[in-house]
Design a protein around this motif. Sequence first.
Motif, short mmCIF file in Angstrom:
data_model
loop_
_atom_site.label_atom_id
_atom_site.label_comp_id
_atom_site.label_asym_id
_atom_site.label_seq_id
_atom_site.Cartn_x
_atom_site.Cartn_y
_atom_site.Cartn_z
N GLY A 221 0.83 -1.37 0.06
CA GLY A 221 -0.23 0.35 -0.31
C GLY A 221 0.77 1.17 0.16
O GLY A 221 0.34 2.36 -0.26
N GLU A 222 2.15 1.34 -0.16
CA GLU A 222 3.04 2.13 -0.52
C GLU A 222 3.17 3.28 0.66
O GLU A 222 2.97 4.63 0.55
CB GLU A 222 2.65 2.95 -1.88
N GLY A 223 2.47 2.60 1.77
CA GLY A 223 2.38 3.49 3.88
C GLY A 223 1.14 4.36 3.43
O GLY A 223 0.75 4.34 4.97
N LEU A 224 0.59 4.13 2.57
CA LEU A 224 -1.07 4.49 2.95
C LEU A 224 -1.82 3.73 3.67
O LEU A 224 -2.72 4.51 4.46
CB LEU A 224 -1.97 4.22 1.57
N PRO A 225 -1.95 2.55 4.09
CA PRO A 225 -2.70 1.98 5.47
C PRO A 225 -2.04 2.43 6.88
O PRO A 225 -3.03 2.56 7.48
CB PRO A 225 -2.18 0.26 5.60
N PHE A 226 -0.52 2.63 7.14
CA PHE A 226 -0.62 3.39 7.71
C PHE A 226 -0.69 4.52 8.45
O PHE A 226 -1.33 4.60 9.57
CB PHE A 226 1.24 3.73 8.14
#
Length: 317
Positions: A217-222
């Motif tokens: 998710g390229e950091g989007l979930p966090f």
Amino acid sequence: MKVIALEEHMFPRDIIQSANLDFGLRASARVEQLDDVDEGRLQVMDAAGIDVQVLSALGWTVQNLPPARSIDVSRLLNERLASAVGRHPDRFSAFASLPVTDPLAAADELTRTVEELGFVGAMIHGQTRGVFLDHPSMRPILSAAERLEVPLYLHPAPPPPTVMDAYYFDLEPAVAACLSTSGWGWHSETAMHVLRMVVDGVFEELPSLTLIVGHMGEGLPFHLDRIDDMLTPVVTGHSLTVAETLRRNLHLTTSGYVADAPLQCALATFGVEHILFSVDHPFASSTRATTNLRSAPLSERDREQIAHRNAEALLRI
């Protein structure tokens, strides 16, 4: 357990040479593996327990060529992809390479590869000469993908020169090459690219458009809760919140990630239905990826969804 991997790269060595393409330090070291779409690759897949790879040309260099040249090379790449699938139809499927510098031609090539060659979507590598996919000039590509009911896989690409000059100019070259790409930079740029598409109304206009991003998710979930809290109040006139739009239109793959914590974060924020297995061959270990898939703290139902059921539903394979 059947395993389908979605972000698995190739690139014929002779096309690299004939088109005089510069793949940079990291990709240039993997030319032999990128070139192989036959026995060597199948041996890697068999050893790891991967049944199907969705092949994609590592095409950011092609994507930035002048339009006429990009059209020619993209078409040639797609013919090579189709040939690989034809030789091994039970083992390979394909995402198209598109000449994004000519969006109308790119839409035509996406249509051709889906309708005539049986491809399952296309892979686009970051921005193209400074233009992101939310720009109106890119609508023909996005509209074609929605009409054809196939996803676009948004893969990272090296940053443009202005970004390199601003952030990485004074670092040792090998460090700058990694930090600006796989070590951090292109993950955050890809996440920003997705968010630009959301806030600029792409998914309001094209609500059935499906986008895939890799690297869990390229950091989007966090960052999703923070993104939603900050952006949604200032994005007016949309029918959904930023988070709701992402959860509707975005799918994630596990490419390059073999740790439980990022997976649990993605599951908690996007749900198992939106997560698909990938390796990132040849830049990551197929065996390590499948070992992690089989040992991750998942129910067997969720493991099967990530391993193959979500891909079968999304890509119709």
